[in-house]
Design an enzyme around this catalytic site. Structure first.
Site, PDB file in Angstrom:
ATOM      1  CG  ASP A   1      -6.273   3.287 -56.943  1.00  0.00           C
ATOM      2  OD1 ASP A   1      -6.684   2.752 -57.982  1.00  0.00           O
ATOM      3  OD2 ASP A   1      -6.993   4.025 -56.239  1.00  0.00           O
TER       4      ASP A   1
ATOM      5  CD  GLU B   1     -12.059   2.628 -59.501  1.00  0.00           C
ATOM      6  OE1 GLU B   1     -13.219   2.398 -59.872  1.00  0.00           O
ATOM      7  OE2 GLU B   1     -11.628   2.248 -58.389  1.00  0.00           O
TER       8      GLU B   1
HETATM    9 ZN   LIG Z   1     -12.027  -1.414 -58.457  1.00  0.00          ZN
END
Ligand SMILES: [Zn+2]
Length: 415
Positions: free
Chosen positions: A85, A180
């Site tokens: 992401d 993340e």
């Molecule tokens: Zn990163």
């Protein structure tokens, strides 16, 4: 053994950055945005095409794959991990990567929005990139080198190892995670299925760096109950929760202990939310430090400020709640010094000088470490991430690939 490296990392990188994978903190699903699976499916298909038959994208948007061992030695199982992401802070739709070939120094003006300039003075790391090919955006989006550089590097290293069976290594696992950037990167990671002994995230900044320390992090919430009365008849009675909250914020240290006044190994106390009305107000804080003791000191400081303010409001009450968020991974990684030692040696073999440093933040690795998978962070070469000025160089990405390949070899050599 000297290795004749050939690379496909930049081509891979350019393929991945055009796929929008922005995550969304307000979404309750995993992955938070379905579009992250578009990249996950491509990565799984490319790993399959390399011959990794177990490569797959799971329903939560995680990609798993295994490169089988080609040695008889008993080698610990090593995992390389990156996130798919990109940050919710800056758009990642319609990324148009540009390449400045053989950078000659100076500012880089981005062609799609000429007010966006990567200035040499503000990006001192550019000084080490003379002669290199630098990938930027056109100035209208982020680039997504955080962390698609890491994806491309792991993919290229996997490809290289498979093409070169003469390079001996143990079992190598690949893990690509969603979300993340919104702190949920390992929520649904199946560590049993992964079955790795040690891991490395490939998500750091400057070439040659390895990070084995992160902040330890708590969240603090203060809830204030004031005393409400009709404003026309409030004299001597009303105690205003909003004013109490404002007084607490006002008494926070001005020259220390905040993100804007600290660096290096200093921690901070940082208000992130305030809401309320006459009767009740809530203050949210994040607390950061490299040691548990430092965290405790900052929380005690916060409580003493609150108590001091409350003395002026004798009939009001407060509640302070502390919630642990993540812990400095060094506590775990130091139990296995070979993890960092081998990485330092791998970096050295690429011709770079290894530098050990710490992260003023958290990583997937800090959470993985405490879930039982010790996991420092190796450079990916990404710079100015979460912004339209983000950049990465081809040469740094190639060094990261070489580091991964050497690391696989060193674990086998020293087993
Ligand atoms: Zn990163």
């Amino acid at each position: 053994m000297s290795i004749g490296f050939t690379h496909t990392v930049t081509e891979r990188f350019l393929r991945y950055v055009v796929i929008d994978t922005q995550s969304d903190p307000s979404s309750p699903t995993c992955p938070s945005t379905e579009k992250q699976k578009h990249l996950g499916a491509l990565l799984a298909a490319e790993l399959q095409a390399m011959g990794l038959r177990d490569a797959h994208l799971d329903p939560y948007g995680y990609v798993y794959a295994t490169i089988a061992a080609n040695t008889d030695k008993k080698v610990p199982v090593i995992c390389f991990c990156s996130h798919m992401d990109t940050s919710p802070d800056c758009t990642g739709k319609d990324v148009k990567p540009q390449i400045v070939k053989a950078y000659r120094g100076g500012d880089i003006v981005l062609p799609g929005d000429r007010t966006q300039i990567i200035r040499a003075a503000e990006h001192p790391a550019l000084a080490d990139q003379i002669g290199n090919d630098i990938v930027t955006t056109d100035g209208t989006t982020l680039l997504g080198a955080d962390n698609k550089a890491g994806l491309a590097e792991i993919m290229d290293a996997a490809h290289f190892l498979i093409q070169h069976p003469e390079i001996k290594h143990g079992t190598i696992k690949i893990l690509f995670t969603p979300d993340e950037e919104i702190g949920r990167g390992v929520d649904k990671a199946d560590l049993k299925k992964l079955a790795a002994d040690f891991a490395y995230t490939i998500d750091g900044e400057t070439a040659g760096h390895i990070e084995d320390e992160t902040f330890s992090a708590d969240g603090a919430t203060i809830t204030i109950e004031g005393v409400s009365t009709h404003p026309g008849f409030a004299k001597g009675k009303m105690e205003h929760a909003i004013k109490i909250a404002a007084a607490i914020v006002d008494r926070l240290p001005k020259d220390t202990c905040s993100p804007e006044t600290t660096e290096g190994s200093q921690g901070f106390l940082h208000p992130i939310a305030i809401s309320g009305a006459l009767e009740k107000a809530t203050l949210g804080f994040i607390v950061r430090d490299f040691t548990d003791q430092g965290l405790r000191q900052k929380e005690e400081l916060l409580e003493s400020i609150v108590r001091g303010v409350m003395q002026d409001y004798p009939r009001s009450t407060y509640r302070l709640e502390i919630k642990p968020q993540y812990r400095n991974m060094k506590q775990v990684i130091d139990r296995h010094p070979e993890i960092v030692d081998h990485a330092m040696e791998a970096i050295r073999r690429t011709g770079l000088t290894p530098v050990k440093s710490s992260i003023r933040g958290g990583t997937d690795g800090s959470r993985l470490s405490f879930m039982g998978l010790p996991c420092p962070n190796i450079f990916a070469g990404e710079h100015a991430f979460h912004s339209r000025l983000e950049w990465v160089s081809r040469q740094d990405m190639e060094k990261a690939v070489q580091t991964i390949v050497h690391l696989a070899m060193i674990w086998e050599e020293r087993a």
